[in-house]
Design a protein around this motif. Structure first.
Motif, PDB file in Angstrom:
ATOM      1  N   SER A 125     -12.347  -1.336  14.375  1.00 45.14           N
ATOM      2  CA  SER A 125     -12.851  -0.318  13.395  1.00 45.14           C
ATOM      3  C   SER A 125     -12.440  -0.508  12.364  1.00 45.14           C
ATOM      4  O   SER A 125     -13.077  -0.475  11.082  1.00 45.14           O
ATOM      5  N   ALA A 126     -11.037  -0.854  11.855  1.00 50.46           N
ATOM      6  CA  ALA A 126     -10.568  -1.046  10.437  1.00 50.46           C
ATOM      7  C   ALA A 126     -11.156  -2.163   9.746  1.00 50.46           C
ATOM      8  O   ALA A 126     -11.332  -2.150   8.640  1.00 50.46           O
ATOM      9  N   SER A 127     -11.312  -3.149  10.598  1.00 51.09           N
ATOM     10  CA  SER A 127     -11.990  -4.419  10.013  1.00 51.09           C
ATOM     11  C   SER A 127     -13.401  -4.019   9.433  1.00 51.09           C
ATOM     12  O   SER A 127     -13.756  -4.428   8.452  1.00 51.09           O
ATOM     13  N   ALA A 128     -14.240  -3.383  10.214  1.00 56.28           N
ATOM     14  CA  ALA A 128     -15.528  -3.156   9.944  1.00 56.28           C
ATOM     15  C   ALA A 128     -15.672  -2.055   8.919  1.00 56.28           C
ATOM     16  O   ALA A 128     -16.636  -2.334   7.957  1.00 56.28           O
ATOM     17  N   SER A 129     -14.589  -1.269   8.693  1.00 56.10           N
ATOM     18  CA  SER A 129     -14.774  -0.211   7.373  1.00 56.10           C
ATOM     19  C   SER A 129     -13.883  -0.717   6.443  1.00 56.10           C
ATOM     20  O   SER A 129     -13.660  -0.409   5.411  1.00 56.10           O
ATOM     21  N   ARG A 130     -13.331  -1.987   6.344  1.00 54.72           N
ATOM     22  CA  ARG A 130     -12.654  -2.855   5.644  1.00 54.72           C
ATOM     23  C   ARG A 130     -11.391  -1.847   4.936  1.00 54.72           C
ATOM     24  O   ARG A 130     -10.991  -1.777   3.795  1.00 54.72           O
ATOM     25  N   ARG A 131     -10.883  -1.407   5.888  1.00 53.67           N
ATOM     26  CA  ARG A 131      -9.501  -0.782   5.839  1.00 53.67           C
ATOM     27  C   ARG A 131      -8.341  -1.841   6.441  1.00 53.67           C
ATOM     28  O   ARG A 131      -8.564  -1.852   7.823  1.00 53.67           O
ATOM     29  N   TYR A 132      -7.778  -2.642   5.640  1.00 51.77           N
ATOM     30  CA  TYR A 132      -6.929  -3.614   6.177  1.00 51.77           C
ATOM     31  C   TYR A 132      -5.411  -3.250   6.885  1.00 51.77           C
ATOM     32  O   TYR A 132      -5.156  -3.932   7.463  1.00 51.77           O
ATOM     33  N   GLU A 133      -4.847  -2.145   6.474  1.00 56.01           N
ATOM     34  CA  GLU A 133      -3.661  -1.839   6.643  1.00 56.01           C
ATOM     35  C   GLU A 133      -3.660  -1.254   8.068  1.00 56.01           C
ATOM     36  O   GLU A 133      -4.561  -0.055   8.270  1.00 56.01           O
ATOM     37  N   ASP A 181      -1.715   4.725  13.178  1.00 55.14           N
ATOM     38  CA  ASP A 181      -2.968   3.996  14.163  1.00 55.14           C
ATOM     39  C   ASP A 181      -2.713   3.937  15.702  1.00 55.14           C
ATOM     40  O   ASP A 181      -3.331   4.254  16.378  1.00 55.14           O
ATOM     41  N   TYR A 182      -1.394   3.496  15.747  1.00 50.93           N
ATOM     42  CA  TYR A 182      -0.889   3.494  17.016  1.00 50.93           C
ATOM     43  C   TYR A 182      -0.577   4.536  17.718  1.00 50.93           C
ATOM     44  O   TYR A 182      -0.889   4.788  18.753  1.00 50.93           O
ATOM     45  N   GLY A 183      -0.031   5.842  17.037  1.00 52.27           N
ATOM     46  CA  GLY A 183       0.145   6.899  17.560  1.00 52.27           C
ATOM     47  C   GLY A 183      -1.084   7.714  17.810  1.00 52.27           C
ATOM     48  O   GLY A 183      -1.098   8.241  19.113  1.00 52.27           O
ATOM     49  N   ASN A 235      -0.412  -9.532   8.723  1.00 52.99           N
ATOM     50  CA  ASN A 235       0.694 -10.040   7.748  1.00 52.99           C
ATOM     51  C   ASN A 235       2.091  -9.123   8.094  1.00 52.99           C
ATOM     52  O   ASN A 235       1.971  -8.105   8.376  1.00 52.99           O
ATOM     53  N   GLU A 236       2.957  -9.826   7.248  1.00 51.06           N
ATOM     54  CA  GLU A 236       4.157  -8.806   7.220  1.00 51.06           C
ATOM     55  C   GLU A 236       4.419  -7.541   6.509  1.00 51.06           C
ATOM     56  O   GLU A 236       4.931  -6.515   7.187  1.00 51.06           O
ATOM     57  N   SER A 237       3.102  -6.944   5.950  1.00 50.56           N
ATOM     58  CA  SER A 237       2.905  -5.925   5.493  1.00 50.56           C
ATOM     59  C   SER A 237       1.850  -5.185   6.460  1.00 50.56           C
ATOM     60  O   SER A 237       1.397  -4.058   5.911  1.00 50.56           O
ATOM     61  N   ASN A 238       1.656  -5.481   7.676  1.00 48.85           N
ATOM     62  CA  ASN A 238       0.876  -4.887   8.805  1.00 48.85           C
ATOM     63  C   ASN A 238      -0.540  -4.795   8.012  1.00 48.85           C
ATOM     64  O   ASN A 238      -1.164  -3.928   8.341  1.00 48.85           O
ATOM     65  N   GLU A 239      -1.106  -5.860   7.051  1.00 50.37           N
ATOM     66  CA  GLU A 239      -2.675  -5.893   6.875  1.00 50.37           C
ATOM     67  C   GLU A 239      -3.293  -6.884   7.615  1.00 50.37           C
ATOM     68  O   GLU A 239      -2.543  -8.067   8.026  1.00 50.37           O
ATOM     69  N   ILE A 275     -10.591 -10.701  18.533  1.00 50.33           N
ATOM     70  CA  ILE A 275     -10.223 -10.961  17.291  1.00 50.33           C
ATOM     71  C   ILE A 275     -11.339 -10.379  16.237  1.00 50.33           C
ATOM     72  O   ILE A 275     -11.934 -11.272  15.557  1.00 50.33           O
ATOM     73  N   PRO A 276     -11.141  -9.180  15.753  1.00 50.16           N
ATOM     74  CA  PRO A 276     -12.157  -8.723  15.084  1.00 50.16           C
ATOM     75  C   PRO A 276     -12.049  -9.297  13.465  1.00 50.16           C
ATOM     76  O   PRO A 276     -10.855  -9.566  13.116  1.00 50.16           O
ATOM     77  N   GLY A 277     -13.143  -9.375  12.903  1.00 51.78           N
ATOM     78  CA  GLY A 277     -13.134  -9.757  11.555  1.00 51.78           C
ATOM     79  C   GLY A 277     -13.201 -11.344  11.372  1.00 51.78           C
ATOM     80  O   GLY A 277     -12.736 -11.716  10.398  1.00 51.78           O
ATOM     81  N   ALA A 278     -13.109 -11.969  12.426  1.00 47.27           N
ATOM     82  CA  ALA A 278     -12.943 -13.470  12.501  1.00 47.27           C
ATOM     83  C   ALA A 278     -14.198 -14.061  11.735  1.00 47.27           C
ATOM     84  O   ALA A 278     -15.289 -13.784  12.019  1.00 47.27           O
TER      85      ALA A 278
END
Length: 193
Positions: free
Chosen positions: A107-115, A120-122, A161-165, A187-190
Motif C-alpha cells: 500500500s505504501a509503495s503504491a501510494s508513493r509513501r516511502y517511509e 504503521d506496525y501498530g 534503509n536505515e531511515s525506514n524508507e 516484494i512490493p515496488g520491485a
C-alpha cells in the motif's frame, strides 16, 4: 481456514547462514544429511552444537517453503537474490509478516509513501488483533520485540534503509524465473530487470 499468527520472531534474517545451508542442500539433496553435516562439521561456525541445531531448524523451516530452484539461486550467493528469496521465505513462514508486506508495504509503495513507521506496525497489529484473539494475549514486550525484529529483517533484506524508507528492489531474472507471482508479491515496488 483461519491463520494463527506466531509473532515470536526470535531470529534475524540469517543471510550468511541460509546461504551455507542452501549450499549443503544443493550438494546433498537430503535434509537429514544436510542437518547432520551442518551440525557435525560446524558449518555455521557456532560455539555449541545446540546453537547450530537451533539456527539450522529455523533456516530449514524457511527453506522448506521454497522450491528447489529458489534454494539453488540462494546457494549461488548473489547478495540481492539471497536477500529477496530469504524475505519471501520469511513471509511464507510467518503469515503475520507476509500480510504486513502485502498490506502495509504494498500500500505504501503504491501510494508513493516511502517511509514505514512504527505507527504503521501498530495500526496493522491492532487491526489484525480484532480478528486474531491470540494477538490480544501478546505482552507489550513481545509486541515491541516483534516490531523491532520485523524492522531489522526488512533492513537486512534491503526492503528498508536505515531511515525506514522503502527501497525499490531490483529483481534479477534468476529470482523472477524461479519464483511464482504469489512469492514476488511479497516484494512490493520491485523493479523487474
Amino acid at each position: 481456514m483461519v491463520t494463527t499468527y506466531k509473532i515470536g520472531f526470535a531470529r534475524t534474517a540469517l543471510l550468511r547462514e541460509t546461504v551455507l545451508v542452501a549450499q549443503q542442500f544443493n550438494d546433498l539433496k537430503d535434509w537429514a544429511r544436510v542437518k547432520q553435516t551442518v551440525i557435525d562439521d560446524n558449518v555455521l561456525q557456532t560455539r555449541a552444537s545446540r546453537t547450530s541445531s537451533i539456527i539450522y531448524n529455523e533456516i530449514h523451516k524457511r527453506l522448506k517453503l521454497l522450491s528447489e530452484e529458489q534454494i539453488e539461486v540462494i546457494s549461488g550467493d548473489h547478495t540481492q537474490d539471497v536477500k529477496q528469496l530469504i524475505w519471501i521465505a520469511i513471509c511464507k513462514q510467518y503469515p503475520f509478516i507476509g500480510e504486513f508486506a502485502l498490506e502495509v508495504l504494498a500500500s505504501a509503495s503504491a501510494s508513493r509513501r516511502y517511509e514505514i513507521t512504527y505507527d504503521d506496525y501498530g495500526y496493522f497489529f491492532n487491526a489484525k488483533a480484532e480478528w486474531h484473539p491470540e494477538l490480544e494475549q501478546v505482552s507489550d514486550k513481545t509486541r515491541s520485540n516483534a516490531r523491532q525484529m520485523l524492522f531489522q529483517m526488512m533492513r537486512q533484506c534491503e526492503l528498508l534503509n536505515e531511515s525506514n524508507e522503502l527501497i525499490p528492489p531490483m529483481l534479477s531474472a534468476a529470482v523472477q524465473e524461479c519464483s511464482p507471482e504469489s512469492d514476488l508479491a511479497f516484494i512490493p515496488g520491485a523493479i523487474r530487470l
